[in-house]
Enzyme design. Sequence first.
Site: not given
Ligand code: 2RA
Length: 330
Positions: A9, A38, A126, A157, A206, A235
């Site tokens: 969800t 949920s 991502c 994000g 990361k 992004h």
């Molecule tokens: C962000 N990459 O954009 C990180 C987690 N989705 O906040």
Amino acid sequence: MKVAVVGATGLVGTQMLNVLKERNFPITELIPVASEKSVGKEVEYNGNKYKVVTAETAIAMKPEIAVFSAGGGTSLELAPLFAAAGTTVIDNSSAWRMDPTKKLVVPEVNANVLTKEDKIIANPNCSTIQMVVVLEPLHKKYKIKRVVVSTYQSVTGTGKKAVDQLFDERKGIMNGVKAYPYQIDLNLLPHIDVFQENGYTKEEMKMILETNKIMGDDSIKVTATTVRVPVIGGHSESVNIEFENDFDVNEVKELLSKAPGIIVKDNPSKLEYPTPMDAHNRDEVFVGRIRRDESQPKTLNLWIVADNLRKGAATNAVQIAEYLVANKLV
Ligand code: 2RA
């Protein structure tokens, strides 16, 4: 095939369902899993309604695959339970990404590392995914020495609360929900996730650590600055790449335009370059502003844009699942 979607969800979980349906993933039964609050709600998928169930119920139903987007804590707790029951887990959180016993996969780069024995597979961050899709063909051809990346990351994000904060502020509601320590509308925040001892944020670390693991090459030096921006579609990343070997810019454009998962949109004379609105709801990684860095030899600048909820999360996870099925690894 029985497929569980854990976190069904949430923003990414909802995209997971969209992508599974769009790509006709061979689902015979969907098992939506979410938090207790949920349970009992219904999720519509391919014209059928499925009740949200608890993880325990889902495990007992023995799905072949479970895609997770429910946060690191939930994944650390539940992924091993699904795996022990024979389910292959594809997890979107950061919980397993740097575990040396777990594979971290972007199909365009390193799907070949996957085996039948991999029962918990990590989906990368991502902002890392969209970058390595572009770095891989360039590394193969010119061998990358160093990458300097600055990101411009969508509020999606962070999640629904951040999107709500942005639009509240845009409507002049300044005391609404707060996902960030500062105003995000008409502003930028050079701060994604928590600050580390070395002054980098966890998001920046990361990008650095995941890039080396996915590309299987710790010799690639990476530094990153990740920035949150009041944008919805995806992004964006400004990437500077120093190579061991020299290159021809036109050859680079040709190489990238033929590489898997990439769309080159690069014609400044016609004001053609990728924007988050190009990438929104698309699965490809868009590249533009491809040009030699005139400040030092064998170095390239380029601009990378992708939908962080799709290729940056849901689609990459589904592509991993597709690879597993196509290669009879589940
Ligand atoms: C962000 N990459 O954009 C990180 C987690 N989705 O906040």
